[in-house]
Design a protein around this motif. Structure first.
Motif, PDB file in Angstrom:
ATOM      1  N   LYS A 148       0.817  -1.222   0.000  1.00  0.00           N
ATOM      2  CA  LYS A 148       0.000   0.000   0.000  1.00  0.00           C
ATOM      3  C   LYS A 148       0.849   1.269   0.000  1.00  0.00           C
ATOM      4  O   LYS A 148       0.523   2.266   0.655  1.00  0.00           O
ATOM      5  N   VAL A 149       1.925   1.224  -0.765  1.00  0.00           N
ATOM      6  CA  VAL A 149       2.885   2.329  -0.781  1.00  0.00           C
ATOM      7  C   VAL A 149       2.556   3.304  -1.902  1.00  0.00           C
ATOM      8  O   VAL A 149       2.114   2.910  -2.983  1.00  0.00           O
ATOM      9  N   ILE A 150       2.773   4.603  -1.624  1.00  0.00           N
ATOM     10  CA  ILE A 150       2.699   5.636  -2.646  1.00  0.00           C
ATOM     11  C   ILE A 150       3.916   6.537  -2.467  1.00  0.00           C
ATOM     12  O   ILE A 150       4.309   6.850  -1.339  1.00  0.00           O
ATOM     13  N   THR A 151       4.562   6.905  -3.553  1.00  0.00           N
ATOM     14  CA  THR A 151       5.753   7.737  -3.457  1.00  0.00           C
ATOM     15  C   THR A 151       5.398   9.141  -2.980  1.00  0.00           C
ATOM     16  O   THR A 151       4.245   9.570  -3.070  1.00  0.00           O
ATOM     17  N   PHE A 152       6.392   9.856  -2.506  1.00  0.00           N
ATOM     18  CA  PHE A 152       6.181  11.231  -2.048  1.00  0.00           C
ATOM     19  C   PHE A 152       5.649  12.087  -3.195  1.00  0.00           C
ATOM     20  O   PHE A 152       4.676  12.833  -3.031  1.00  0.00           O
ATOM     21  N   ALA A 153       6.282  11.957  -4.382  1.00  0.00           N
ATOM     22  CA  ALA A 153       5.831  12.727  -5.545  1.00  0.00           C
ATOM     23  C   ALA A 153       4.433  12.304  -5.978  1.00  0.00           C
ATOM     24  O   ALA A 153       3.605  13.142  -6.358  1.00  0.00           O
ATOM     25  N   GLY A 154       4.168  10.995  -5.914  1.00  0.00           N
ATOM     26  CA  GLY A 154       2.843  10.497  -6.281  1.00  0.00           C
ATOM     27  C   GLY A 154       1.775  11.001  -5.332  1.00  0.00           C
ATOM     28  O   GLY A 154       0.663  11.348  -5.752  1.00  0.00           O
ATOM     29  N   CYS A 155       2.095  11.070  -4.050  1.00  0.00           N
ATOM     30  CA  CYS A 155       1.163  11.565  -3.045  1.00  0.00           C
ATOM     31  C   CYS A 155       0.867  13.049  -3.282  1.00  0.00           C
ATOM     32  O   CYS A 155      -0.298  13.468  -3.246  1.00  0.00           O
ATOM     33  N   ALA A 156       1.912  13.837  -3.534  1.00  0.00           N
ATOM     34  CA  ALA A 156       1.727  15.264  -3.784  1.00  0.00           C
ATOM     35  C   ALA A 156       0.913  15.494  -5.053  1.00  0.00           C
ATOM     36  O   ALA A 156       0.041  16.370  -5.097  1.00  0.00           O
ATOM     37  N   THR A 157       1.181  14.692  -6.088  1.00  0.00           N
ATOM     38  CA  THR A 157       0.439  14.831  -7.349  1.00  0.00           C
ATOM     39  C   THR A 157      -1.016  14.464  -7.176  1.00  0.00           C
ATOM     40  O   THR A 157      -1.907  15.164  -7.662  1.00  0.00           O
ATOM     41  N   GLN A 158      -1.275  13.360  -6.469  1.00  0.00           N
ATOM     42  CA  GLN A 158      -2.656  12.947  -6.228  1.00  0.00           C
ATOM     43  C   GLN A 158      -3.420  14.020  -5.468  1.00  0.00           C
ATOM     44  O   GLN A 158      -4.553  14.375  -5.828  1.00  0.00           O
ATOM     45  N   PHE A 159      -2.796  14.549  -4.418  1.00  0.00           N
ATOM     46  CA  PHE A 159      -3.485  15.569  -3.627  1.00  0.00           C
ATOM     47  C   PHE A 159      -3.715  16.847  -4.429  1.00  0.00           C
ATOM     48  O   PHE A 159      -4.779  17.462  -4.328  1.00  0.00           O
ATOM     49  N   PHE A 160      -2.732  17.243  -5.235  1.00  0.00           N
ATOM     50  CA  PHE A 160      -2.878  18.471  -6.022  1.00  0.00           C
ATOM     51  C   PHE A 160      -4.105  18.390  -6.929  1.00  0.00           C
ATOM     52  O   PHE A 160      -4.939  19.304  -6.951  1.00  0.00           O
ATOM     53  N   PHE A 161      -4.223  17.296  -7.674  1.00  0.00           N
ATOM     54  CA  PHE A 161      -5.342  17.180  -8.615  1.00  0.00           C
ATOM     55  C   PHE A 161      -6.674  16.961  -7.884  1.00  0.00           C
ATOM     56  O   PHE A 161      -7.707  17.472  -8.318  1.00  0.00           O
ATOM     57  N   PHE A 162      -6.638  16.225  -6.778  1.00  0.00           N
ATOM     58  CA  PHE A 162      -7.864  16.054  -6.010  1.00  0.00           C
ATOM     59  C   PHE A 162      -8.364  17.399  -5.481  1.00  0.00           C
ATOM     60  O   PHE A 162      -9.551  17.729  -5.592  1.00  0.00           O
ATOM     61  N   SER A 163      -7.459  18.180  -4.905  1.00  0.00           N
ATOM     62  CA  SER A 163      -7.833  19.482  -4.360  1.00  0.00           C
ATOM     63  C   SER A 163      -8.325  20.412  -5.459  1.00  0.00           C
ATOM     64  O   SER A 163      -9.335  21.121  -5.285  1.00  0.00           O
ATOM     65  N   LEU A 164      -7.644  20.403  -6.600  1.00  0.00           N
ATOM     66  CA  LEU A 164      -8.045  21.252  -7.730  1.00  0.00           C
ATOM     67  C   LEU A 164      -9.462  20.910  -8.191  1.00  0.00           C
ATOM     68  O   LEU A 164     -10.320  21.795  -8.341  1.00  0.00           O
ATOM     69  N   LEU A 165      -9.722  19.632  -8.384  1.00  0.00           N
ATOM     70  CA  LEU A 165     -11.011  19.203  -8.931  1.00  0.00           C
ATOM     71  C   LEU A 165     -12.141  19.366  -7.924  1.00  0.00           C
ATOM     72  O   LEU A 165     -13.246  19.799  -8.279  1.00  0.00           O
ATOM     73  N   ALA A 166     -11.888  19.030  -6.652  1.00  0.00           N
ATOM     74  CA  ALA A 166     -12.937  19.151  -5.636  1.00  0.00           C
ATOM     75  C   ALA A 166     -13.298  20.610  -5.390  1.00  0.00           C
ATOM     76  O   ALA A 166     -14.487  20.950  -5.253  1.00  0.00           O
ATOM     77  N   THR A 167     -12.293  21.489  -5.336  1.00  0.00           N
ATOM     78  CA  THR A 167     -12.568  22.917  -5.152  1.00  0.00           C
ATOM     79  C   THR A 167     -13.298  23.483  -6.358  1.00  0.00           C
ATOM     80  O   THR A 167     -14.237  24.284  -6.216  1.00  0.00           O
ATOM     81  N   SER A 168     -12.886  23.072  -7.556  1.00  0.00           N
ATOM     82  CA  SER A 168     -13.571  23.530  -8.773  1.00  0.00           C
ATOM     83  C   SER A 168     -15.031  23.121  -8.756  1.00  0.00           C
ATOM     84  O   SER A 168     -15.909  23.898  -9.164  1.00  0.00           O
ATOM     85  N   GLU A 169     -15.328  21.914  -8.282  1.00  0.00           N
ATOM     86  CA  GLU A 169     -16.724  21.473  -8.215  1.00  0.00           C
ATOM     87  C   GLU A 169     -17.511  22.309  -7.212  1.00  0.00           C
ATOM     88  O   GLU A 169     -18.674  22.651  -7.462  1.00  0.00           O
ATOM     89  N   THR A 170     -16.887  22.638  -6.080  1.00  0.00           N
ATOM     90  CA  THR A 170     -17.555  23.482  -5.093  1.00  0.00           C
ATOM     91  C   THR A 170     -17.959  24.811  -5.708  1.00  0.00           C
ATOM     92  O   THR A 170     -19.085  25.290  -5.521  1.00  0.00           O
ATOM     93  N   LEU A 171     -17.052  25.422  -6.453  1.00  0.00           N
ATOM     94  CA  LEU A 171     -17.329  26.709  -7.096  1.00  0.00           C
ATOM     95  C   LEU A 171     -18.338  26.551  -8.232  1.00  0.00           C
ATOM     96  O   LEU A 171     -19.207  27.411  -8.427  1.00  0.00           O
TER      97      LEU A 171
END
Length: 316
Positions: free
Chosen positions: A95-118
């Motif tokens: 169940k490992v995710i790399t540091f870069a993979g974690c940052a990338t996943q969070f960046f796109f999740f935050s971008l898309l979820a915030t965009s949906e809120t707006l």
């Protein structure tokens, strides 16, 4: 504040994280995999269907359905940012995710979820203009204005994502690299940080609270005027149709904003990750699965378009 921030564990640069996700043995993990896979496939098929139907049916080429198509696109994307990795982890022991993979996943999740809120607030404003100022609607919501409103939603999402990602992933993390969630998000990341995280929590609650309160104000104000306008109508059929259309949107808004508030805009959110796991499943998977059903089952135009598409496919 977690005890590991007091210096008991050594600070070291981490190359990877472990997404602990849900506890349980192999049988439990297999059951969760099957359940999440079924929900994810329904979400994918439902949102793809909405995008295709709105794109190919000329009768749905209006601002309301333009925004609805973008909502389906956002639901499709942000669930897909999380669940392929989550599903793979159900069948994996590491169940490992790399540091870069974690940052990338969070960046796109935050971008898309915030965009949906707006975008949900934009859709409420669109309903307000259509119902309360119908004569001005073709000018007020012309294609260029609609495109700018959607672009503004994405830009707002991108700005929030940049701030949250930079603040979170600039923290030093302890040798304990286990994230108590099935994807990378701010609350569990703060839990494994070694530094003082008061500023990060203020940024999280401040920005997310501002976005949720601001968009909720737009939605409530819009629907306050809409309700008054509808009640003044003499046609019972017209009132029923408008209440049905607006009811679909209010259902989507209530579900999405409610779960986001529980997770991000209250002070106890960071400290209750067990509750957070259930809430996270709801807004990252259940709501994207429900939105196409809510908008199609309660919308006669969409149901008619689906019927025409089915007849066209049968004729071929």
């Amino acid at each position: 504040m977690s005890p590991h921030r007091n210096g008991n564990l050594s600070v070291m640069p981490l190359q990877e994280f472990v997404l602990d996700g849900f506890e349980g043995g192999l049988q439990t993990q297999a059951l969760l995999f099957a359940l999440f896979l079924a929900l994810y496939m329904v979400a994918i098929l439902g949102n793809l269907t909405m995008i295709v139907v709105i794109t190919v049916d000329a009768r749905l080429h209006s601002p309301m359905y333009f925004f609805l198509k973008n909502l389906s696109f956002l639901d499709l994307c942000y669930s897909s940012v999380i669940y392929p990795k989550a599903l793979a982890n159900f069948l994996s022991s590491s169940k490992v995710i790399t540091f870069a993979g974690c940052a990338t996943q969070f960046f796109f999740f935050s971008l898309l979820a915030t965009s949906e809120t707006l975008l949900l607030a934009v859709m409420a404003y669109d309903h307000f203009v259509a119902i309360c100022s119908p004569l001005c609607y073709p000018i007020s919501m012309c294609p260029s204005v609609c495109a700018r409103l959607v672009l503004g939603s994405y830009c707002g999402g991108c700005l929030n994502s940049i701030l949250q990602t930079s603040f979170t992933f600039s923290l030093p993390f302890c040798s304990s690299n286990h994230i108590d969630l099935f994807f990378c998000d701010v609350p569990p990341m703060i839990e494994v940080a070694c530094a003082e995280t008061t500023l990060n929590e203020l940024v999280l609650f401040g920005i997310c609270g501002l976005i949720i309160v601001g968009t909720t104000f737009v939605v409530l104000t819009s629907y306050g005027y809409i309700t008054v306008t509808i009640l003044r109508m003499r046609s019972g059929g017209g009132r029923h149709k408008l209440f049905s259309t607006c009811g679909s949107h209010m259902t989507a808004v209530s579900l999405f904003y409610g779960t986001l508030f529980v997770m991000y805009a209250q002070p106890g959110a960071v400290e209750s990750m067990e509750q957070g796991k259930v809430v996270s499943v709801f807004y990252t998977l259940v709501i994207p699965m429900l939105n196409p059903l809510v908008y199609s089952l309660r919308n006669k135009d969409v149901k008619d378009a689906l019927r025409r598409l089915g007849q066209r496919h049968t004729a071929m």
